[in-house]
Design a protein around this motif. Structure first.
Motif, PDB file in Angstrom:
ATOM      1  N   GLY A  24       0.823  -1.207   0.000  1.00  0.00           N
ATOM      2  CA  GLY A  24       0.000   0.000   0.000  1.00  0.00           C
ATOM      3  C   GLY A  24       0.854   1.253   0.000  1.00  0.00           C
ATOM      4  O   GLY A  24       0.594   2.177  -0.740  1.00  0.00           O
ATOM      5  N   ILE A  25       1.874   1.272   0.841  1.00  0.00           N
ATOM      6  CA  ILE A  25       2.846   2.364   0.882  1.00  0.00           C
ATOM      7  C   ILE A  25       4.183   1.730   1.247  1.00  0.00           C
ATOM      8  O   ILE A  25       4.234   0.791   2.037  1.00  0.00           O
ATOM      9  N   GLU A  26       5.240   2.225   0.652  1.00  0.00           N
ATOM     10  CA  GLU A  26       6.544   1.678   1.016  1.00  0.00           C
ATOM     11  C   GLU A  26       6.889   2.147   2.420  1.00  0.00           C
ATOM     12  O   GLU A  26       6.657   3.301   2.784  1.00  0.00           O
ATOM     13  N   VAL A  27       7.425   1.244   3.199  1.00  0.00           N
ATOM     14  CA  VAL A  27       7.731   1.535   4.591  1.00  0.00           C
ATOM     15  C   VAL A  27       8.647   2.751   4.709  1.00  0.00           C
ATOM     16  O   VAL A  27       8.450   3.599   5.581  1.00  0.00           O
ATOM     17  N   ILE A  28       9.624   2.867   3.837  1.00  0.00           N
ATOM     18  CA  ILE A  28      10.549   4.004   3.918  1.00  0.00           C
ATOM     19  C   ILE A  28       9.814   5.331   3.725  1.00  0.00           C
ATOM     20  O   ILE A  28      10.127   6.322   4.383  1.00  0.00           O
ATOM     21  N   ASP A  29       8.814   5.352   2.856  1.00  0.00           N
ATOM     22  CA  ASP A  29       8.033   6.576   2.659  1.00  0.00           C
ATOM     23  C   ASP A  29       7.278   6.939   3.935  1.00  0.00           C
ATOM     24  O   ASP A  29       7.203   8.109   4.319  1.00  0.00           O
ATOM     25  N   TYR A  30       6.718   5.939   4.602  1.00  0.00           N
ATOM     26  CA  TYR A  30       5.999   6.168   5.858  1.00  0.00           C
ATOM     27  C   TYR A  30       6.952   6.674   6.939  1.00  0.00           C
ATOM     28  O   TYR A  30       6.666   7.657   7.625  1.00  0.00           O
ATOM     29  N   ILE A  31       8.097   6.011   7.087  1.00  0.00           N
ATOM     30  CA  ILE A  31       9.087   6.398   8.095  1.00  0.00           C
ATOM     31  C   ILE A  31       9.542   7.836   7.870  1.00  0.00           C
ATOM     32  O   ILE A  31       9.611   8.632   8.811  1.00  0.00           O
ATOM     33  N   GLU A  32       9.853   8.177   6.629  1.00  0.00           N
ATOM     34  CA  GLU A  32      10.301   9.532   6.317  1.00  0.00           C
ATOM     35  C   GLU A  32       9.194  10.559   6.568  1.00  0.00           C
ATOM     36  O   GLU A  32       9.462  11.656   7.057  1.00  0.00           O
ATOM     37  N   SER A  33       7.963  10.207   6.256  1.00  0.00           N
ATOM     38  CA  SER A  33       6.860  11.158   6.445  1.00  0.00           C
ATOM     39  C   SER A  33       6.625  11.459   7.922  1.00  0.00           C
ATOM     40  O   SER A  33       6.162  12.542   8.268  1.00  0.00           O
ATOM     41  N   LYS A  34       6.971  10.527   8.787  1.00  0.00           N
ATOM     42  CA  LYS A  34       6.796  10.700  10.230  1.00  0.00           C
ATOM     43  C   LYS A  34       8.045  11.246  10.913  1.00  0.00           C
ATOM     44  O   LYS A  34       8.021  11.533  12.103  1.00  0.00           O
ATOM     45  N   HIS A  35       9.142  11.347  10.177  1.00  0.00           N
ATOM     46  CA  HIS A  35      10.412  11.855  10.718  1.00  0.00           C
ATOM     47  C   HIS A  35      10.861  11.054  11.941  1.00  0.00           C
ATOM     48  O   HIS A  35      11.332  11.612  12.935  1.00  0.00           O
ATOM     49  N   PHE A  36      10.705   9.733  11.862  1.00  0.00           N
ATOM     50  CA  PHE A  36      11.103   8.873  12.967  1.00  0.00           C
ATOM     51  C   PHE A  36      12.621   8.888  13.138  1.00  0.00           C
ATOM     52  O   PHE A  36      13.359   8.912  12.152  1.00  0.00           O
ATOM     53  N   PRO A  37      13.091   8.827  14.378  1.00  0.00           N
ATOM     54  CA  PRO A  37      14.533   8.655  14.585  1.00  0.00           C
ATOM     55  C   PRO A  37      14.953   7.271  14.103  1.00  0.00           C
ATOM     56  O   PRO A  37      14.120   6.378  13.925  1.00  0.00           O
ATOM     57  N   TYR A  38      16.239   7.096  13.919  1.00  0.00           N
ATOM     58  CA  TYR A  38      16.800   5.868  13.350  1.00  0.00           C
ATOM     59  C   TYR A  38      16.256   4.598  14.005  1.00  0.00           C
ATOM     60  O   TYR A  38      15.789   3.686  13.321  1.00  0.00           O
ATOM     61  N   HIS A  39      16.315   4.537  15.322  1.00  0.00           N
ATOM     62  CA  HIS A  39      15.916   3.322  16.037  1.00  0.00           C
ATOM     63  C   HIS A  39      14.444   2.982  15.795  1.00  0.00           C
ATOM     64  O   HIS A  39      14.104   1.825  15.538  1.00  0.00           O
ATOM     65  N   ILE A  40      13.603   3.986  15.883  1.00  0.00           N
ATOM     66  CA  ILE A  40      12.170   3.759  15.692  1.00  0.00           C
ATOM     67  C   ILE A  40      11.872   3.407  14.237  1.00  0.00           C
ATOM     68  O   ILE A  40      11.047   2.540  13.955  1.00  0.00           O
ATOM     69  N   GLY A  41      12.553   4.064  13.313  1.00  0.00           N
ATOM     70  CA  GLY A  41      12.376   3.737  11.898  1.00  0.00           C
ATOM     71  C   GLY A  41      12.716   2.282  11.614  1.00  0.00           C
ATOM     72  O   GLY A  41      11.997   1.600  10.884  1.00  0.00           O
ATOM     73  N   ASN A  42      13.813   1.807  12.204  1.00  0.00           N
ATOM     74  CA  ASN A  42      14.183   0.403  11.993  1.00  0.00           C
ATOM     75  C   ASN A  42      13.162  -0.532  12.625  1.00  0.00           C
ATOM     76  O   ASN A  42      12.833  -1.579  12.060  1.00  0.00           O
TER      77      ASN A  42
END
Length: 82
Positions: A24-42
């Motif tokens: 539905g959406i690429e995970v990286i696009d979601y992570i970037e849109s939320k501005h998650f820090p590295y640990h949370i993004g992973n």
């Protein structure tokens, strides 16, 4: 055209758009849109793809997500965050 319809048209490309990252959406696009820090993004990455690439590694992926979350909690606690 909806986002889901657009994503259905994206071919499985093991480098740029691997199927286990696209749902539905690429995970990286979601992570970037939320501005998650590295640990949370992973952690989000591992949670999102748990069992999709290799069903036998579902628990391993979930443990990796927990590892990143716990490490971030430890970091925040060291910095004095509550």
């Amino acid at each position: 055209m909806t986002l889901e319809e657009k994503m259905d048209q994206v071919p499985d490309d093991p480098v740029n758009h691997p199927s286990h990252y696209t749902d539905g959406i690429e995970v990286i696009d979601y992570i970037e849109s939320k501005h998650f820090p590295y640990h949370i993004g992973n952690a989000v990455k591992y949670l999102s793809r748990a069992g999709k690439k290799d069903k036998t590694k579902t628990v391993e992926d979930l443990k990796k997500a927990v590892w990143y979350i716990n490490r971030y909690i430890d970091l925040l606690e060291k910095e004095g965050a509550q």
